[in-house]
Design a protein around this motif. Structure first.
Motif, PDB file in Angstrom:
ATOM      1  N   THR A 110      36.567 -33.133  39.336  1.00 62.27           N
ATOM      2  CA  THR A 110      37.075 -34.313  40.035  1.00 62.27           C
ATOM      3  C   THR A 110      36.700 -35.582  39.286  1.00 62.27           C
ATOM      4  O   THR A 110      37.505 -36.503  39.165  1.00 62.27           O
ATOM      5  N   PHE A 111      35.481 -35.609  38.755  1.00 60.81           N
ATOM      6  CA  PHE A 111      35.020 -36.791  38.026  1.00 60.81           C
ATOM      7  C   PHE A 111      35.894 -37.062  36.800  1.00 60.81           C
ATOM      8  O   PHE A 111      36.207 -38.206  36.504  1.00 60.81           O
ATOM      9  N   GLU A 112      36.292 -36.012  36.094  1.00 59.23           N
ATOM     10  CA  GLU A 112      37.151 -36.199  34.910  1.00 59.23           C
ATOM     11  C   GLU A 112      38.495 -36.809  35.292  1.00 59.23           C
ATOM     12  O   GLU A 112      39.083 -37.559  34.525  1.00 59.23           O
ATOM     13  N   LYS A 113      38.968 -36.515  36.489  1.00 61.71           N
ATOM     14  CA  LYS A 113      40.245 -37.075  36.947  1.00 61.71           C
ATOM     15  C   LYS A 113      40.128 -38.558  37.285  1.00 61.71           C
ATOM     16  O   LYS A 113      41.060 -39.329  37.075  1.00 61.71           O
ATOM     17  N   ILE A 114      38.958 -38.966  37.828  1.00 62.53           N
ATOM     18  CA  ILE A 114      38.808 -40.356  38.275  1.00 62.53           C
ATOM     19  C   ILE A 114      38.070 -41.231  37.271  1.00 62.53           C
ATOM     20  O   ILE A 114      37.979 -42.436  37.459  1.00 62.53           O
ATOM     21  N   ARG A 115      37.567 -40.624  36.201  1.00 65.96           N
ATOM     22  CA  ARG A 115      36.804 -41.385  35.204  1.00 65.96           C
ATOM     23  C   ARG A 115      37.704 -42.427  34.539  1.00 65.96           C
ATOM     24  O   ARG A 115      38.792 -42.108  34.059  1.00 65.96           O
ATOM     25  N   PRO A 116      37.266 -43.685  34.509  1.00 67.50           N
ATOM     26  CA  PRO A 116      38.091 -44.718  33.867  1.00 67.50           C
ATOM     27  C   PRO A 116      38.185 -44.466  32.360  1.00 67.50           C
ATOM     28  O   PRO A 116      37.239 -44.016  31.726  1.00 67.50           O
ATOM     29  N   LYS A 117      39.349 -44.743  31.826  1.00 66.15           N
ATOM     30  CA  LYS A 117      39.594 -44.566  30.391  1.00 66.15           C
ATOM     31  C   LYS A 117      39.670 -45.936  29.727  1.00 66.15           C
ATOM     32  O   LYS A 117      40.277 -46.863  30.260  1.00 66.15           O
ATOM     33  N   PRO A 118      39.064 -46.058  28.541  1.00 64.83           N
ATOM     34  CA  PRO A 118      39.142 -47.353  27.854  1.00 64.83           C
ATOM     35  C   PRO A 118      40.564 -47.648  27.385  1.00 64.83           C
ATOM     36  O   PRO A 118      41.359 -46.728  27.163  1.00 64.83           O
ATOM     37  N   PRO A 119      40.910 -48.920  27.251  1.00 66.71           N
ATOM     38  CA  PRO A 119      42.257 -49.262  26.766  1.00 66.71           C
ATOM     39  C   PRO A 119      42.469 -48.743  25.361  1.00 66.71           C
ATOM     40  O   PRO A 119      41.521 -48.540  24.592  1.00 66.71           O
ATOM     41  N   GLU A 120      43.718 -48.530  24.997  1.00 67.91           N
ATOM     42  CA  GLU A 120      44.052 -47.995  23.682  1.00 67.91           C
ATOM     43  C   GLU A 120      43.659 -48.963  22.567  1.00 67.91           C
ATOM     44  O   GLU A 120      43.437 -48.557  21.432  1.00 67.91           O
ATOM     45  N   SER A 121      43.546 -50.241  22.885  1.00 67.72           N
ATOM     46  CA  SER A 121      43.209 -51.224  21.867  1.00 67.72           C
ATOM     47  C   SER A 121      41.757 -51.108  21.401  1.00 67.72           C
ATOM     48  O   SER A 121      41.385 -51.685  20.389  1.00 67.72           O
ATOM     49  N   ILE A 122      40.954 -50.354  22.145  1.00 68.80           N
ATOM     50  CA  ILE A 122      39.555 -50.160  21.785  1.00 68.80           C
ATOM     51  C   ILE A 122      39.488 -48.977  20.818  1.00 68.80           C
ATOM     52  O   ILE A 122      39.832 -47.870  21.171  1.00 68.80           O
ATOM     53  N   SER A 123      39.032 -49.238  19.618  1.00 69.39           N
ATOM     54  CA  SER A 123      38.874 -48.134  18.656  1.00 69.39           C
ATOM     55  C   SER A 123      37.415 -47.754  18.588  1.00 69.39           C
ATOM     56  O   SER A 123      36.529 -48.599  18.548  1.00 69.39           O
TER      57      SER A 123
END
Length: 124
Positions: A110-123
């Motif tokens: 469940t945590f993997e589903k709700i974990r925030p993802k960084p924007p694509e602009s962040i390398s």
């Protein structure tokens, strides 16, 4: 049961007021988001700075120097902004990794589903 004409008119006016308020609120939010998005654009920063500097009535040589200095500042500010965003996500990732370490196996899915993802602009 009959409803008087005055009551019907009052209900229609109240409905129009509520509808207008809702539409105005929605449009206000959309316009505010558009303005905020525009303010995040570095080209807008440069245009705004140059517009203010134009109030000094610079000659052509000064204007070119102003543009150069403004461009340098905008580039530096953009780099600082990107660095700040990257550092924020580093802190968040560390905190999220610590939280994930304390989870039980069924919670991790469940945590993997709700974990925030960084924007694509962040390398990384």
């Amino acid at each position: 049961m009959t409803v008087s004409l005055r009551s019907k008119a009052g209900c229609v006016i109240t409905l129009l007021i509520l509808l207008s308020t809702g539409v105005g609120f929605t449009l206000g939010i959309l316009v505010a988001k558009g303005i905020q998005k525009k303010k995040e654009d570095p080209t807008f920063w440069k245009q705004a700075a140059m517009k203010k500097l134009d109030e000094l009535n610079p000659n052509e040589a000064q204007r070119k120097r102003f543009e150069y200095h403004t461009e340098q500042a905008v580039t530096e500010l953009s780099d600082l902004r990107q660095e700040g965003i990257r550092r924020v996500w580093e802190v968040l990732d560390r905190a999220l990794d610590d939280i994930e370490a304390d989870l039980q196996p069924e919670q991790k899915e469940t945590f993997e589903k709700i974990r925030p993802k960084p924007p694509e602009s962040i390398s990384k």
